[in-house]
Scaffold this active site. Structure first.
Site, PDB file in Angstrom:
ATOM      1  N   GLY A   5      58.575  -0.435  71.339  1.00 19.92           N
ATOM      2  CA  GLY A   5      59.817  -0.534  71.926  1.00 19.92           C
ATOM      3  C   GLY A   5      60.520  -1.664  72.520  1.00 19.92           C
ATOM      4  O   GLY A   5      59.919  -2.779  72.059  1.00 19.92           O
ATOM      5  N   ASP A  45      54.752  -4.755  70.276  1.00 18.82           N
ATOM      6  CA  ASP A  45      53.512  -4.780  69.317  1.00 18.82           C
ATOM      7  C   ASP A  45      53.638  -5.517  68.061  1.00 18.82           C
ATOM      8  O   ASP A  45      52.704  -5.970  67.519  1.00 18.82           O
ATOM      9  CB  ASP A  45      53.077  -3.320  68.801  1.00 18.82           C
ATOM     10  CG  ASP A  45      54.106  -2.454  68.509  1.00 18.82           C
ATOM     11  OD1 ASP A  45      55.032  -2.797  68.107  1.00 18.82           O
ATOM     12  OD2 ASP A  45      53.528  -1.323  68.074  1.00 18.82           O
ATOM     13  N   GLY A  84      57.387   3.782  63.596  1.00 13.92           N
ATOM     14  CA  GLY A  84      58.725   3.501  63.631  1.00 13.92           C
ATOM     15  C   GLY A  84      58.919   2.190  62.749  1.00 13.92           C
ATOM     16  O   GLY A  84      58.183   2.020  61.783  1.00 13.92           O
ATOM     17  N   GLU A 113      64.559  -6.316  66.919  1.00 11.96           N
ATOM     18  CA  GLU A 113      64.351  -4.816  66.985  1.00 11.96           C
ATOM     19  C   GLU A 113      65.229  -4.447  65.575  1.00 11.96           C
ATOM     20  O   GLU A 113      66.144  -3.948  65.643  1.00 11.96           O
ATOM     21  CB  GLU A 113      65.283  -4.107  68.157  1.00 11.96           C
ATOM     22  CG  GLU A 113      64.220  -4.101  69.280  1.00 11.96           C
ATOM     23  CD  GLU A 113      63.278  -3.122  69.068  1.00 11.96           C
ATOM     24  OE1 GLU A 113      63.299  -2.127  68.029  1.00 11.96           O
ATOM     25  OE2 GLU A 113      62.067  -3.222  69.727  1.00 11.96           O
ATOM     26  N   HIS A 120      66.427  -0.723  64.704  1.00 10.97           N
ATOM     27  CA  HIS A 120      67.579  -0.105  65.119  1.00 10.97           C
ATOM     28  C   HIS A 120      68.789  -0.682  64.863  1.00 10.97           C
ATOM     29  O   HIS A 120      69.989  -0.634  65.579  1.00 10.97           O
ATOM     30  CB  HIS A 120      67.379  -0.051  66.841  1.00 10.97           C
ATOM     31  CG  HIS A 120      66.338   0.814  66.964  1.00 10.97           C
ATOM     32  ND1 HIS A 120      66.231   2.128  66.908  1.00 10.97           N
ATOM     33  CD2 HIS A 120      65.111   0.536  67.338  1.00 10.97           C
ATOM     34  CE1 HIS A 120      65.008   2.680  67.073  1.00 10.97           C
ATOM     35  NE2 HIS A 120      64.233   1.784  67.520  1.00 10.97           N
ATOM     36  N   CYS A 138      68.550   9.104  64.944  1.00 11.73           N
ATOM     37  CA  CYS A 138      67.203   8.265  65.250  1.00 11.73           C
ATOM     38  C   CYS A 138      66.771   8.526  66.656  1.00 11.73           C
ATOM     39  O   CYS A 138      67.406   9.155  67.572  1.00 11.73           O
ATOM     40  CB  CYS A 138      67.670   6.863  65.492  1.00 11.73           C
ATOM     41  SG  CYS A 138      66.331   5.508  65.569  1.00 11.73           S
ATOM     42  N   CYS A 198      66.259   6.692  69.047  1.00 11.54           N
ATOM     43  CA  CYS A 198      66.915   5.796  70.069  1.00 11.54           C
ATOM     44  C   CYS A 198      68.368   6.587  70.674  1.00 11.54           C
ATOM     45  O   CYS A 198      69.022   6.060  71.476  1.00 11.54           O
ATOM     46  CB  CYS A 198      67.227   4.428  69.423  1.00 11.54           C
ATOM     47  SG  CYS A 198      68.727   4.366  68.294  1.00 11.54           S
ATOM     48  N   CYS A 231      70.298   4.593  61.967  1.00 14.18           N
ATOM     49  CA  CYS A 231      69.305   3.335  62.037  1.00 14.18           C
ATOM     50  C   CYS A 231      68.534   3.341  60.728  1.00 14.18           C
ATOM     51  O   CYS A 231      68.143   4.267  60.128  1.00 14.18           O
ATOM     52  CB  CYS A 231      68.405   3.347  63.255  1.00 14.18           C
ATOM     53  SG  CYS A 231      69.555   3.227  64.891  1.00 14.18           S
ATOM     54  N   GLU A 253      65.395   2.970  60.929  1.00 12.57           N
ATOM     55  CA  GLU A 253      64.102   3.781  61.439  1.00 12.57           C
ATOM     56  C   GLU A 253      64.544   5.080  60.972  1.00 12.57           C
ATOM     57  O   GLU A 253      63.478   6.031  60.717  1.00 12.57           O
ATOM     58  CB  GLU A 253      64.055   3.679  62.892  1.00 12.57           C
ATOM     59  CG  GLU A 253      62.759   4.162  63.261  1.00 12.57           C
ATOM     60  CD  GLU A 253      62.265   3.715  64.600  1.00 12.57           C
ATOM     61  OE1 GLU A 253      62.214   4.747  65.710  1.00 12.57           O
ATOM     62  OE2 GLU A 253      62.021   2.578  64.874  1.00 12.57           O
TER      63      GLU A 253
END
Length: 405
Positions: A159, A199, A227, A248, A251, A261, A263, A268, A270
């Site tokens: 995130g 991460d 993700g 990121e 996204h 998505c 988000c 996206c 993802e």
């Protein structure tokens, strides 16, 4: 050391002074390339040998660096190899997922001394913070020196993580966390320095120190799994941006009319290439509905046309996103990792074709793709290594406070 160390959120490398950068570069060079002589360390980081000698002296006095027996390469003074004293300190690293915590304790060489995985049934912030604190205490109870030897705890999670302020701005993987002061929560519970980080950024640190990014000053990491994430290293510096959202990758929108998505936006990367997106798309299109990515891979390998097409579309979305990335930063290396990379053979052709088609000039060809399946412990090790870099740097700054290099 931990008793007196500031437990506020550490500032990011982009904010470091020139002296901090020099100390960090020298420490990293000795750590990752040692045993290494002062001469070779100076060459590796672009400093004068006199400056390296000045900085190394208090490192040795403080017990962070030791000298090995010297050797000669001809006339002149012998070269004396330098190494980091692995037992000087340890650090804890934790990777947080929606259903599990993965924790490690590492020594000053960032070698794993202890590791443990525990389930995470409740992803609410208070519960996660308590579980991370419990896991940290358990790991330190098993490690030589325990909490008295640790520089702190590094925590990586997916995130938008604003490590500079110690706040998780947004994490859709953890029940839509918003503005969670996780660093303060953990520091108050553990009475130790705590660093929180995206991460994928922690994985990039591990790759920068010990993996496929070790021999290049600039590279990017793209991860595929629960993700789709990214991290960017430019001129040996991990980029964070104004609030920690740099990198990121997942996204970026590749099709405004595409699937919804996590988000809240449509199309996206993802939404096409995450494990959940692939599994859902196969079922929605009338193919044999898989229960997991592993089953989706098995179905596709069995020749199912729907499943194979979904993987091709995931590869195209990734390739289109990678084209934008290489056009912007022109990296020599992009590392592809994450649990979803187990399907790399099903996506790599479409990914490579889209990257070549959509990238500018030779930028796509100039970028080497490295597929690296890595265990979760590597991500946790990267979180610990990130904490090591910050914690040891603070101590070294105190030791070398009078030195201006």
């Amino acid at each position: 050391m931990p008793e007196t160390m500031d437990r506020t959120a550490p500032h990011q490398p982009e904010q470091w002074s020139s002296r901090e950068r020099n100390l960090a570069a020298l420490f990293t060079a000795i750590l990752t390339r040692g045993p290494i002589s002062r001469r070779d360390a100076a060459r590796a980081i672009g400093m004068s040998q006199a400056a390296v000698t000045k900085l190394v002296k208090p490192m040795i006095a403080g017990g962070y660096v030791t000298e090995q027996e010297g050797y000669s390469e001809g006339p002149g003074r012998p070269l004396i190899p330098l190494v980091i004293d692995a037992k000087r300190h340890n650090a804890v690293g934790v990777k947080v997922t929606s259903g599990e915590l993965i924790g490690v304790v590492v020594d000053l060489h960032a070698e794993v001394l202890q590791s443990r995985r525990v389930p995470l049934a409740d992803p609410r912030p208070d519960t996660v913070a308590a579980a991370v604190a419990d896991l940290t205490r358990d790991l330190l109870s098993r490690a030589d020196g325990g909490a008295s030897s640790t520089v702190g705890v590094g925590v990586g999670l997916g995130g938008h993580v604003d490590g500079r302020r110690g706040v998780v701005r947004f994490s859709p993987m953890l029940e839509d966390w918003r503005d969670v002061p996780l660093q303060r929560m953990l520091a108050d519970a553990l009475h130790l320095p705590v660093l929180i980080e995206n991460d994928v950024n922690t994985l990039a640190v591990a790759e920068q120190w010990f993996g496929a990014g070790r021999d290049t000053s600039s590279f990017a990491v793209v991860t595929v799994g629960a993700g789709v994430g990214g991290a960017i290293v430019i001129d040996d510096q991990l980029l964070h941006g104004a609030s920690g959202a740099a990198g990121e990758f997942g996204h970026n929108i590749v099709d405004p009319r595409g699937p919804l998505c996590h988000c809240g936006k449509r199309g996206c990367i993802e939404a096409f290439a995450s494990d959940e997106a692939i599994v859902r798309a196969i079922g929605e299109r009338g193919g044999r509905a898989p229960g997991s990515l592993a089953e989706a891979v098995e179905i596709a390998h069995g020749g199912d046309p729907v499943a194979r097409q979904v993987f091709v579309e995931a590869g195209r979305a990734l390739g289109q996103g990678l084209a934008g990335l290489v056009n912007l930063i022109n990296p020599p290396v992009v590392i592809l990792s994450g649990e979803g990379i187990s399907a790399s053979d099903l996506i790599i052709d479409a990914l490579s074709e889209e990257l070549a088609r959509s990238s500018f000039s030779t930028a796509g060809r100039d970028c080497r793709l490295v597929v690296r399946p890595l265990p979760d412990e590597t991500w946790a090790r990267g979180a610990a290594a990130t904490m090591l870099r910050h914690g040891v740097l603070r101590s070294l700054m105190t030791l070398t406070g009078e030195i201006q290099v």
